[in-house]
Motif scaffolding. Sequence first.
Motif, PDB file in Angstrom:
ATOM      1  N   ALA A  22      18.700  51.989  81.187  1.00 38.14           N
ATOM      2  CA  ALA A  22      18.194  50.783  80.723  1.00 38.14           C
ATOM      3  C   ALA A  22      18.795  49.776  81.805  1.00 38.14           C
ATOM      4  O   ALA A  22      19.783  49.978  82.109  1.00 38.14           O
ATOM      5  N   THR A  68      19.222  45.862  82.589  1.00 38.48           N
ATOM      6  CA  THR A  68      19.132  44.496  81.897  1.00 38.48           C
ATOM      7  C   THR A  68      19.248  43.144  82.630  1.00 38.48           C
ATOM      8  O   THR A  68      20.565  43.000  83.113  1.00 38.48           O
ATOM      9  N   GLU A 113       9.771  40.418  87.621  1.00 40.58           N
ATOM     10  CA  GLU A 113      10.616  40.617  86.681  1.00 40.58           C
ATOM     11  C   GLU A 113      11.231  39.451  86.113  1.00 40.58           C
ATOM     12  O   GLU A 113      11.690  39.346  84.911  1.00 40.58           O
ATOM     13  N   THR A 159      11.555  39.021  82.104  1.00 43.99           N
ATOM     14  CA  THR A 159      12.746  38.660  81.513  1.00 43.99           C
ATOM     15  C   THR A 159      12.890  37.508  80.655  1.00 43.99           C
ATOM     16  O   THR A 159      13.499  37.473  79.487  1.00 43.99           O
ATOM     17  N   SER A 173      10.657  49.655  76.820  1.00 39.78           N
ATOM     18  CA  SER A 173      10.779  48.365  76.702  1.00 39.78           C
ATOM     19  C   SER A 173      11.260  47.685  75.283  1.00 39.78           C
ATOM     20  O   SER A 173      11.986  46.657  75.382  1.00 39.78           O
ATOM     21  N   GLU A 190      15.181  47.349  76.425  1.00 40.03           N
ATOM     22  CA  GLU A 190      15.441  46.442  77.239  1.00 40.03           C
ATOM     23  C   GLU A 190      15.286  45.034  76.447  1.00 40.03           C
ATOM     24  O   GLU A 190      15.911  44.216  77.012  1.00 40.03           O
TER      25      GLU A 190
END
Length: 452
Positions: free
Chosen positions: A193, A195, A276, A280, A301, A304
């Motif tokens: 992952a 972040t 992104e 986010t 997903s 994340e």
Amino acid sequence: MHLAGGTVDGLRVAVVNWRDPWHPAAGGAERYAWELARRLAARGARVRYVTCRAPRRGGDGRRGERGRKRVDGVRFARMGGRFTVYPLVLAWMAARLRPFDVVIDCQNGIPFFTPLALPRRVPVFCVVHHVHDAQFGLYFPAWLARLGRFLEGPVSRWVYRRHAFVVVSPSTLRAVRDRLGWDGPTYVVPNGAVTPAPTQVDGLPERGDPELVCVTRLVPHKRTRRLLDLAEGLVARYPGMRVNIVGDGPERAALAAEVASRGLGDTVTLHGYVSEDVKTALVARADLHLSASQGEGWGLSVIEAAAHGVPTVAYDVDGLRDAVRDGVTGWLAAPDEPLTDTVERALKELDDPLRREQVADACRQWASAFDWERTTDRMARLLTAAVHRGTAATKDKRALVVDLGDGSLQVVEGPVRDLLLGGDTAVQVLRTATPLERLLGHPLPEPEDGSP
């Protein structure tokens, strides 16, 4: 050989995947293949990413394949289209004068069957994200769906009989055993992952109450229409609710028409493909992340979203039941029920500030267990051990917790385990690893009361 680090310097590695990460239809499988490829290259491996050709630009404006043949130290070989890539890859590999040392053969419903074009001494790891048997009928006519299931099951069992599968979750491990009839060696190497830090993005509306988000490809097995049912069922109770659906795919136009026909335009937003930063921001500010999928290999997903402290409501199906810890980092609904009741229950729990913070902390802690560098460590150890032993296979299907002789404990399986136990008498086998330890890749403390 330093197995703890999986030294791959100079190793010739082929990563064979249906699409590259810039393909307009790229998803989690492409993310997995690319993260491994570029990190292996950074560690000194000579990596070729072998894949199909794609449009320069998709219908949503996304850029397709890059013109460059080398990215982040990875050399690309692109050939063929959706179906022709399979025979072309086999021909390309068979024609190579210098074969690879090891191959990562990624199955996206149908693997590439690379052992047919390689010398027998070259180890092959067939990566399976999830079993596609139930999905072929959603995308293809009956005769082609039957062919897909035949290739995924009996043909794969025969072609890879001297090699090994790599799966990304306990769900996929069970599925390849029960649904594909695969009885060969299978190792667990999960997704990592990444972040990104949440950023302020101009143009997003003020936060409503509540706010839900789903990051998904708009394809049949993701069952995104169930999110419209959810919105319709809850909008009377939560007039200010917003459901943000992030992602694109062939069902977008039909979904947009249905949003309009149901009068959900003020509640549901189809964002399509976004940067992104925007993705986010939408995830990090949500109360809940949603998945209506009929099954996954894992749930990238989900992890994340959890990294931002956002829990997920999903169905209790393959992959998602591994990625979501029911009642801890999210809530699971029965597969044949609407999501409405489960989402409403989750929102009520999250109304309590202490409960919300407890869930957010658990989400962040769970997500921190998954990292692409650790994923690469695990794959690198398998690759180097297989090359050293001359095979990806093993006769022992267990993952074991071992003491390396210096008091440090490790979970090992496949050629890594065989090499350790065969060459170092100081290594001591303690026990068989639990499914959770096998997923995480390290031992967990045993409960003092002896409970599981």
